[in-house]
Enzyme design. Structure first.
Site, PDB file in Angstrom:
ATOM      1  N   VAL A  57       1.167  -0.977   0.099  1.00 39.91           N
ATOM      2  CA  VAL A  57       0.368   0.043  -0.040  1.00 39.91           C
ATOM      3  C   VAL A  57       0.522   1.280  -0.235  1.00 39.91           C
ATOM      4  O   VAL A  57       0.865   2.017  -0.792  1.00 39.91           O
ATOM      5  CB  VAL A  57      -1.245   0.034   1.065  1.00 39.91           C
ATOM      6  CG1 VAL A  57      -1.874   1.162   0.891  1.00 39.91           C
ATOM      7  CG2 VAL A  57      -1.911  -0.549   1.033  1.00 39.91           C
ATOM      8  N   ASP A 110      -3.420  18.852 -43.034  1.00 44.43           N
ATOM      9  CA  ASP A 110      -3.766  19.383 -44.288  1.00 44.43           C
ATOM     10  C   ASP A 110      -4.112  20.644 -44.707  1.00 44.43           C
ATOM     11  O   ASP A 110      -4.061  21.110 -43.328  1.00 44.43           O
ATOM     12  CB  ASP A 110      -5.058  18.047 -44.498  1.00 44.43           C
ATOM     13  CG  ASP A 110      -5.928  18.076 -45.816  1.00 44.43           C
ATOM     14  OD1 ASP A 110      -4.916  18.353 -46.834  1.00 44.43           O
ATOM     15  OD2 ASP A 110      -7.193  18.460 -46.272  1.00 44.43           O
ATOM     16  N   GLU A 159      -1.859   5.081  -4.859  1.00 42.17           N
ATOM     17  CA  GLU A 159      -3.731   5.027  -5.357  1.00 42.17           C
ATOM     18  C   GLU A 159      -4.647   6.349  -5.776  1.00 42.17           C
ATOM     19  O   GLU A 159      -5.194   5.256  -6.397  1.00 42.17           O
ATOM     20  CB  GLU A 159      -4.411   4.531  -4.579  1.00 42.17           C
ATOM     21  CG  GLU A 159      -3.995   2.814  -3.266  1.00 42.17           C
ATOM     22  CD  GLU A 159      -2.224   2.835  -2.532  1.00 42.17           C
ATOM     23  OE1 GLU A 159      -2.134   1.858  -2.286  1.00 42.17           O
ATOM     24  OE2 GLU A 159      -2.104   4.349  -2.281  1.00 42.17           O
ATOM     25  N   ILE A 178       2.267   2.190  -3.533  1.00 40.75           N
ATOM     26  CA  ILE A 178       1.079   1.959  -4.355  1.00 40.75           C
ATOM     27  C   ILE A 178       0.359   3.418  -4.334  1.00 40.75           C
ATOM     28  O   ILE A 178       0.055   3.196  -3.621  1.00 40.75           O
ATOM     29  CB  ILE A 178       0.165   1.043  -4.728  1.00 40.75           C
ATOM     30  CG1 ILE A 178       1.115  -0.502  -4.824  1.00 40.75           C
ATOM     31  CG2 ILE A 178      -0.084   1.202  -5.847  1.00 40.75           C
ATOM     32  CD1 ILE A 178       0.896  -1.519  -4.897  1.00 40.75           C
ATOM     33  N   GLU A 205       7.462   6.750   2.694  1.00 37.50           N
ATOM     34  CA  GLU A 205       6.535   5.241   3.202  1.00 37.50           C
ATOM     35  C   GLU A 205       6.533   4.133   3.005  1.00 37.50           C
ATOM     36  O   GLU A 205       7.115   3.277   4.228  1.00 37.50           O
ATOM     37  CB  GLU A 205       5.121   5.759   2.875  1.00 37.50           C
ATOM     38  CG  GLU A 205       4.599   7.567   2.778  1.00 37.50           C
ATOM     39  CD  GLU A 205       3.189   7.181   1.612  1.00 37.50           C
ATOM     40  OE1 GLU A 205       2.641   5.917   1.470  1.00 37.50           O
ATOM     41  OE2 GLU A 205       2.369   8.343   2.071  1.00 37.50           O
TER      42      GLU A 205
END
Length: 888
Positions: free
Chosen positions: A277, A324, A282, A280, A676
């Site tokens: 956790v 174009d 989140e 990642i 963390e």
């Protein structure tokens, strides 16, 4: 099959039909055999497909695995929170993309709902979808061609094929076969589905329907094409894979280590989940989605409809725009640019027919009698009105109107009594009035039939020297890429036929002019380090002139020359050439492939069916919403609702701004996650489960949510003065890695110090120590939030949404500490002394974070200045180049 090279009789024999058409029974059998005459597979993406696409990235799958693991070991709250985040992310992305798809549906245009055919010699109307090969169709001015067909009869026929070939001027058609090797744009014996009849009438036999038509073949290529990933999608997928590998590696290391230390399998599992956790981010998918969605909303207000969210960021990363010409760089409407009578040239500067229709001419007066005669012939020897008809003839009416002529009154005063219609063989048209005959057409045709020329004092003999002066002016107009028409008259009672013994009056030069804002928009994109390449179906002379007028100076490469080059040589040439003429769909795709093979991120703009394959395969496809065909819109990522090239520049600026903001919160999020992981991992080595998964998830949710989202509203700054970022570097560049390492290390050292200070030798983590570290993480992130903005060159106090987001997040953190929610999070209330201790930590950490931000900013500025210095000579040349072509 080479239908264009066969005679009409041979085509009818091959298709087992006649000029009287098929019998109804035979047509019904063929319809059952070949199917309806419609383009299939181009009806957009369904709702389910759009929703499932929101869960296709690797980062989403890593989060799903984390949720499953949390649930498996009994941490239901963690699993539910992750699931809610993923669901909200998916719903939000779905809503944005589904709205864009619905808006696209509203832009659809129905083409040729019914058609005139001959069945058993009788003329009748049927639905265009019921056409089959062998049907004989009748078309006239204003009709949309319902299928590919071989001409059997053509009467004064011209067709606008810009949607298919890119040719801006309607092309003449006749029933004679042409050489088998003739390019698509020059097949005068053919009509193609989706093109428009601008003049005359014709009878033709249908040779191909539905997906077998030229338009259908392009649609088939689109169906099989895959949407390329945008740079941001590639970066995030690469990040997710690395995070996944890192989580597995950490878990494989920490679980056996803790078990060996006697911590127990459950404790080891909880620590592994906490590490997962912590590692990642989140909130990253949701924040990216929301930031892109905010950009989409703002772009919609700027007339750009975004069909897929990642296209916003991808547009800001392109380093080549392939565009174009017709309707994109130019107005898409013919104008009279200049007029000439013997030895005197006038800048007409006529508005488009649409503008002239609404204009008043009370202040416009023709001061030259010969110019007035020239304009009058153009307006009366003419089948168009200011609102309807052939684009060239509409332009002549608009020019006369703009110069003060009341065209309706002149037509009433001099009614047409007879005419000799224009044909592609004759290349001229004559109208007969009560007192005069007016003639217009190809200038050499008119000149060859003129025996006199209108001088300042009246008609004079056309001698060889005078004829040479006229021919020189024709060449001068042609060199300016003007479409030149000659005009003459004669008294009706003069001897000879209506088109002989003429008095040559003068010339009018017409052009589909560049949009006013295009030159500055292209200059802006050049300064931003973006090459602009024009790819058009027009001839080389016109292409070169228009390109020069909008600031694209380059040699011209034709479609046939592209076809003759092998892939390696083409890859070299596309780096040198910025103008491509007489380009067909296959040439455009080859040019695009060559650029992408050279490592370029390419945006393709266009509006015609011929643009669709390149739009689909480009990194970003940009279609025109007003002039664009349905096939082009379906193939695109972004639709310009105003067909304005300046909107492309604005969209590029918006895309770069969004990337800049994404860079900020990715650096912000990953530096937090790095800290963390480090704190949890190092603490576990000492036997402490520092923060449980629910607290880590709350930190991520609190800091990755509203504050990170508010970063997405930061102002753009100088993004259009920077060079495009290198695709191989990705979003996690050297600057970001340095910031993550510096900020992460600072937070890790200070918060581990806070942990051990508050534990005071306790054998396990106490709720108090856990709460202090937990709250310290939150406060530290808010300090870093302002530092990362400053490091990217954003003024610190310029975002009121950010201030509100920080205040809201702090309130939520206090709720977790001082309300019954603390039971779910395992926290305890903090005293004023505790807050004082946290203040000391923040005071110690702030200067260190500022130092990290300063180092990042200094490196970014040095890189920016080096890029600007490298591009300065080119930009300077662009800015100081004399505007020599504007008068053309």
């Amino acid at each position: 099959m080479d239908w264009h090279s066969r005679s009409g009789d041979e085509v009818c024999e091959e298709l087992e039909t006649t000029s009287a058409g098929l019998a109804p029974e035979e047509a019904a059998e063929r319809l059952a055999d070949v199917g309806p005459n419609e383009i299939t597979g181009g009806h957009g993406r369904g709702a389910l497909r759009i929703f499932l696409a929101q869960f296709s990235s690797a980062l989403i799958w890593v989060l799903l695995v984390a949720a499953i693991l949390s649930f498996a070991i009994g941490h239901v709250v963690d699993a539910v929170l992750i699931g809610i985040i993923l669901l909200l992310n998916g719903i939000f992305g779905f809503v944005q993309e589904y709205r864009a798809e619905q808006s696209l549906e509203a832009l659809r245009e129905m083409a040729a709902p019914d058609v005139r055919v001959r069945r058993d010699g009788r003329e009748e109307r049927i639905e265009a979808t019921d056409l089959v090969p062998g049907d004989v169709v009748l078309v006239s001015q204003g009709d949309v061609v319902p299928a590919d067909a071989r001409l059997l009869e053509a009467h004064n026929l011209e067709v606008d094929e810009a949607a298919l070939t890119g040719e801006s001027v309607p092309v003449g058609k006749d029933a004679d076969p042409v050489d088998a090797e003739t390019p698509l744009a020059e097949r005068e014996s053919m009509l193609y589905k989706g093109t428009n009849v601008t003049r005359g009438r014709a009878v033709a036999v249908v040779v191909e329907t539905g997906m077998e038509t030229e338009m259908g073949e392009i649609a088939t290529a689109l169906i099989g094409a895959e949407d390329p990933q945008t740079p941001l999608q590639r970066d995030l997928d690469r990040l997710a894979k690395r995070l996944g590998i890192g989580v597995v590696g950490l878990s494989a290391l920490i679980v056996p280590l803790l078990v060996f230390q006697g911590r127990g399998l459950v404790q080891a599992g909880l620590t592994a989940v906490s590490l997962a956790v912590a590692a990642i981010p989140e909130g990253l998918p949701a924040v990216v989605t929301l930031t892109l969605a905010l950009g989409v909303r703002k772009m919609a207000g700027e007339n750009a409809l975004v069909r897929t969210l990642p296209a916003v960021e991808a547009l800001g990363a392109v380093d080549v725009v392939c565009t174009d010409k017709t309707g994109t760089l130019t107005e898409g409407e013919m104008r009279v640019r200049a007029a000439w009578v013997l030895d005197e040239e006038f800048e007409v500067g006529a508005p488009t027919a649409d503008d002239a229709a609404d204009a008043t001419n009370s202040d416009a007066t023709v001061h030259e009698e010969r110019l007035e005669r020239l304009l009058e012939i153009g307006a009366l020897c003419n089948d168009a009105t200011i609102d309807d008809g052939d684009p060239t003839e509409r332009a002549l009416v608009a020019a006369a109107t703009a110069q003060g002529l009341d065209v309706d009154s002149r037509r009433s005063e001099r009614p047409r009594r007879d005419e000799v219609p224009f044909t592609s063989e004759r290349r001229r048209m004559a109208t007969i009035h009560d007192d005069a005959v007016y003639v217009k057409g190809a200038p050499t045709e008119i000149l060859g039939r003129s025996t006199r020329v209108l001088g300042p004092d009246g008609p004079v003999e056309m001698d060889e020297e005078t004829k040479a002066r006229v021919e020189a002016q024709i060449d001068a107009f042609a060199e300016q890429a003007l479409r030149v028409l000659g005009f003459a008259y004669k008294d009706r009672d003069d001897d000879g036929g209506p088109e002989s013994n003429l008095v040559f009056v003068g010339l009018q030069g017409l052009i589909d002019p560049p949009r006013e804002e295009v030159k500055s928009a292209i200059a802006d994109t050049h300064r931003a380090g973006i090459d602009v390449k024009m790819i058009t179906g027009d001839n080389a002379l016109t292409a070169r002139a228009i390109a020069s007028q909008v600031g694209i100076e380059s040699d011209v490469l034709t479609g046939q020359e592209v076809e003759a080059l092998d892939d390696d040589t083409l890859r070299e040439r596309v780096e040198e050439v910025d103008v491509f003429a007489r380009a067909e769909p296959t040439h455009k795709v080859r040019i695009l492939d060559a650029l992408q093979s050279n490592g370029h991120a390419v945006a393709m703009t266009g509006d015609g069916v011929n643009d669709a394959p390149a739009l689909k395969n480009a990194d970003v496809g940009i279609a025109m919403g007003v002039r664009g065909t349905d096939v082009a819109k379906q193939a695109s990522d972004i639709i310009l609702l105003d067909d304005n090239y300046a909107t492309i520049r604005n969209a590029i600026r918006r895309g770069r701004m969004i990337f800049d903001n994404i860079w900020k919160f990715v650096a912000y999020l990953l530096s937090a996650n790095a800290a963390e992981v480090a704190v949890v991992f190092i603490g576990s080595l000492f036997g402490y489960l520092v923060l449980p998964a629910v607290q880590l998830l709350w930190i991520n949710l609190l800091t990755d949510g509203l504050p990170a989202l508010a970063l997405g509203t930061d102002p753009a700054g100088d993004v259009m003065e920077r060079q495009p970022r290198e695709r191989v570097v990705g979003i996690i560049d050297a600057d970001m890695r340095g910031f993550i390492a510096g900020a992460g290390l600072t937070a890790t050292v200070l918060l581990l110090g806070l942990l051990f200070y508050t534990l005071d030798g306790a054998p396990s983590v106490t709720p108090y120590a856990m709460t202090m570290v937990f709250t310290g993480f939150v406060g530290f992130e808010f300090v870093k939030l302002y530092v990362v903005r400053w490091a990217r060159g954003t003024p610190v106090l310029t975002n009121r949404w950010l201030a509100g987001a920080v205040a809201t997040s702090l309130a939520l953190q206090l709720a977790v500490l001082y309300t019954p929610l603390n039971d779910y999070f395992g926290t305890v209330p903090l005293s004023l002394a505790d807050w004082g201790l946290l203040g000391v930590v923040f005071v110690l950490g702030a200067p260190l974070l500022v130092l990290v931000g300063w180092l990042t900013r200094r490196h970014d500025i040095e890189h920016h200045m080096a890029s600007k210095s490298d591009s300065a000579p080119e930009s300077g040349a662009e800015d100081t180049e004399p505007d020599s072509t504007e008068s053309a």
